[in-house]
Scaffold this motif. Structure first.
Motif, PDB file in Angstrom:
ATOM      1  N   ALA A 190     -59.664  64.025 -25.408  1.00 33.21           N
ATOM      2  CA  ALA A 190     -60.375  64.996 -24.578  1.00 33.21           C
ATOM      3  C   ALA A 190     -61.853  65.054 -24.950  1.00 33.21           C
ATOM      4  O   ALA A 190     -62.253  64.636 -26.058  1.00 33.21           O
ATOM      5  N   LEU A 191     -62.671  65.566 -24.036  1.00 30.53           N
ATOM      6  CA  LEU A 191     -64.093  65.733 -24.322  1.00 30.53           C
ATOM      7  C   LEU A 191     -64.277  66.701 -25.480  1.00 30.53           C
ATOM      8  O   LEU A 191     -63.503  67.638 -25.673  1.00 30.53           O
ATOM      9  N   LYS A 192     -65.346  66.456 -26.257  1.00 32.41           N
ATOM     10  CA  LYS A 192     -65.590  67.226 -27.471  1.00 32.41           C
ATOM     11  C   LYS A 192     -67.002  67.802 -27.468  1.00 32.41           C
ATOM     12  O   LYS A 192     -67.835  67.436 -26.627  1.00 32.41           O
ATOM     13  N   ALA A 193     -67.250  68.683 -28.417  1.00 23.78           N
ATOM     14  CA  ALA A 193     -68.600  69.209 -28.595  1.00 23.78           C
ATOM     15  C   ALA A 193     -69.559  68.044 -28.811  1.00 23.78           C
ATOM     16  O   ALA A 193     -69.275  67.120 -29.577  1.00 23.78           O
ATOM     17  N   GLY A 194     -70.670  68.103 -28.096  1.00 24.23           N
ATOM     18  CA  GLY A 194     -71.654  67.024 -28.132  1.00 24.23           C
ATOM     19  C   GLY A 194     -71.575  66.105 -26.939  1.00 24.23           C
ATOM     20  O   GLY A 194     -72.556  65.422 -26.614  1.00 24.23           O
ATOM     21  N   ASP A 195     -70.429  66.068 -26.267  1.00 21.15           N
ATOM     22  CA  ASP A 195     -70.293  65.281 -25.036  1.00 21.15           C
ATOM     23  C   ASP A 195     -70.954  66.024 -23.879  1.00 21.15           C
ATOM     24  O   ASP A 195     -71.097  67.252 -23.904  1.00 21.15           O
TER      25      ASP A 195
ATOM     26  N   ASP B 228     -58.034  66.815 -10.772  1.00 17.55           N
ATOM     27  CA  ASP B 228     -59.101  65.812 -10.830  1.00 17.55           C
ATOM     28  C   ASP B 228     -60.179  66.174 -11.853  1.00 17.55           C
ATOM     29  O   ASP B 228     -60.671  65.303 -12.585  1.00 17.55           O
ATOM     30  N   VAL B 229     -60.577  67.449 -11.897  1.00 14.49           N
ATOM     31  CA  VAL B 229     -61.578  67.860 -12.891  1.00 14.49           C
ATOM     32  C   VAL B 229     -60.970  67.834 -14.287  1.00 14.49           C
ATOM     33  O   VAL B 229     -61.617  67.427 -15.252  1.00 14.49           O
ATOM     34  N   ALA B 230     -59.705  68.248 -14.390  1.00 17.76           N
ATOM     35  CA  ALA B 230     -59.021  68.147 -15.685  1.00 17.76           C
ATOM     36  C   ALA B 230     -59.040  66.709 -16.192  1.00 17.76           C
ATOM     37  O   ALA B 230     -59.210  66.463 -17.392  1.00 17.76           O
ATOM     38  N   ALA B 231     -58.883  65.758 -15.286  1.00 18.71           N
ATOM     39  CA  ALA B 231     -58.915  64.349 -15.684  1.00 18.71           C
ATOM     40  C   ALA B 231     -60.297  63.969 -16.219  1.00 18.71           C
ATOM     41  O   ALA B 231     -60.412  63.182 -17.166  1.00 18.71           O
ATOM     42  N   LYS B 232     -61.356  64.512 -15.623  1.00 19.40           N
ATOM     43  CA  LYS B 232     -62.709  64.212 -16.097  1.00 19.40           C
ATOM     44  C   LYS B 232     -62.940  64.748 -17.508  1.00 19.40           C
ATOM     45  O   LYS B 232     -63.717  64.172 -18.281  1.00 19.40           O
ATOM     46  N   PHE B 233     -62.272  65.871 -17.826  1.00 18.14           N
ATOM     47  CA  PHE B 233     -62.336  66.407 -19.183  1.00 18.14           C
ATOM     48  C   PHE B 233     -61.295  65.742 -20.093  1.00 18.14           C
ATOM     49  O   PHE B 233     -61.185  66.093 -21.254  1.00 18.14           O
TER      50      PHE B 233
ATOM     51  N   GLY C  43     -75.937  71.137 -19.924  1.00 20.44           N
ATOM     52  CA  GLY C  43     -74.746  70.386 -19.568  1.00 20.44           C
ATOM     53  C   GLY C  43     -73.998  69.799 -20.748  1.00 20.44           C
ATOM     54  O   GLY C  43     -72.978  69.133 -20.561  1.00 20.44           O
ATOM     55  N   VAL C  44     -74.476  70.040 -21.961  1.00 26.74           N
ATOM     56  CA  VAL C  44     -73.810  69.516 -23.152  1.00 26.74           C
ATOM     57  C   VAL C  44     -72.769  70.522 -23.643  1.00 26.74           C
ATOM     58  O   VAL C  44     -73.023  71.735 -23.687  1.00 26.74           O
TER      59      VAL C  44
END
Length: 224
Positions: free
Chosen positions: A47-52, A143-148, A192-193
């Motif tokens: 999953a996306l993390k802090a800094g992404d 779809d947004v969940a997939a992006k994350f 956006g970070v």
């Protein structure tokens, strides 16, 4: 009582088969198996993390109005919570805890949204039943969940269990894919970070809303 303490108390009663749940032990074993497999697959690490950088998106609120991250981030930092659906008691307790913390978020200039694959009708029900003052946005097909990197497909044996329990995800979501988001919580700065990220494949474990306050304070100082 903390959010996790409330979740633990509910889980203990549920898994003990106490009324009104009366859940057979075999059902609990299947749920444990699915969670263990998701953890073993390293789903949370992907999953996306802090800094992404968080993906931009526009989703509809329960009334059909478009809500965009661009507009929300123009106002301040953003708290995002991925919500499985009105049928999930753990998720509903989390929404209630977020609602209680909402004044603290707003005092730091932040907005809060939840994102769910469920239909608008079910999101309106969630908002009403949990007395929410923030929107649940419709993420059709996750779809947004997939992006994350939160979306996952339920294994066949769990699909069969849900069907036997009359937990009709295609009906709740208007989508027959049998996918869900892992519960995830993010704080996104105005640039956006991602400043905070907490994802757990075990849906019975949720971070405390207060855990996000340091990231929100940091965002507030940056924009002050």
């Amino acid at each position: 009582m903390s959010l996790q303490a409330k979740l633990d108390a509910f889980k203990a009663d549920f898994e003990a088969g106490k009324p009104p749940y009366n859940v057979p032990h075999a059902v609990i074993e299947v749920m444990h198996r699915a969670t263990a497999e998701l953890i073993a697959a390293g789903a949370a690490e992907k999953a996306l993390k802090a800094g992404d950088r968080a993906p931009d998106f526009t989703l509809n609120d329960p009334e059909g109005n478009p809500v965009s991250t661009a507009d929300l981030l123009a106002q301040g930092p953003l708290v995002v919570s991925f919500y499985r659906g009105v049928w999930c008691p753990y998720c509903n307790m989390e929404l209630q805890a977020l609602e209680a913390a909402l004044p603290s978020f707003r005092a730091l200039g932040a907005n809060l949204i939840a994102i769910s694959p469920q239909t608008a009708v079910n999101s309106r029900k969630s908002v009403r039943q949990n007395a929410l003052d923030f929107p649940i946005l419709s993420d059709t097909h996750n779809d947004v969940a997939a992006k994350f990197r939160l979306r996952f497909a339920l294994p066949d044996y769990l699909v069969e269990l849900y069907r036997n329990l009359k937990n009709d995800l295609p009906g709740f979501n208007g989508d027959d894919s049998w996918t869900l988001p892992m519960p995830g919580r993010f704080v996104i700065g105005q640039d956006g970070v991602i400043l905070y990220a907490e994802v757990n494949p075990d849906y019975t474990r949720r971070p405390e809303p207060e855990d996000m306050l340091p990231a929100l304070r940091k965002a507030a100082n940056v924009t002050a």
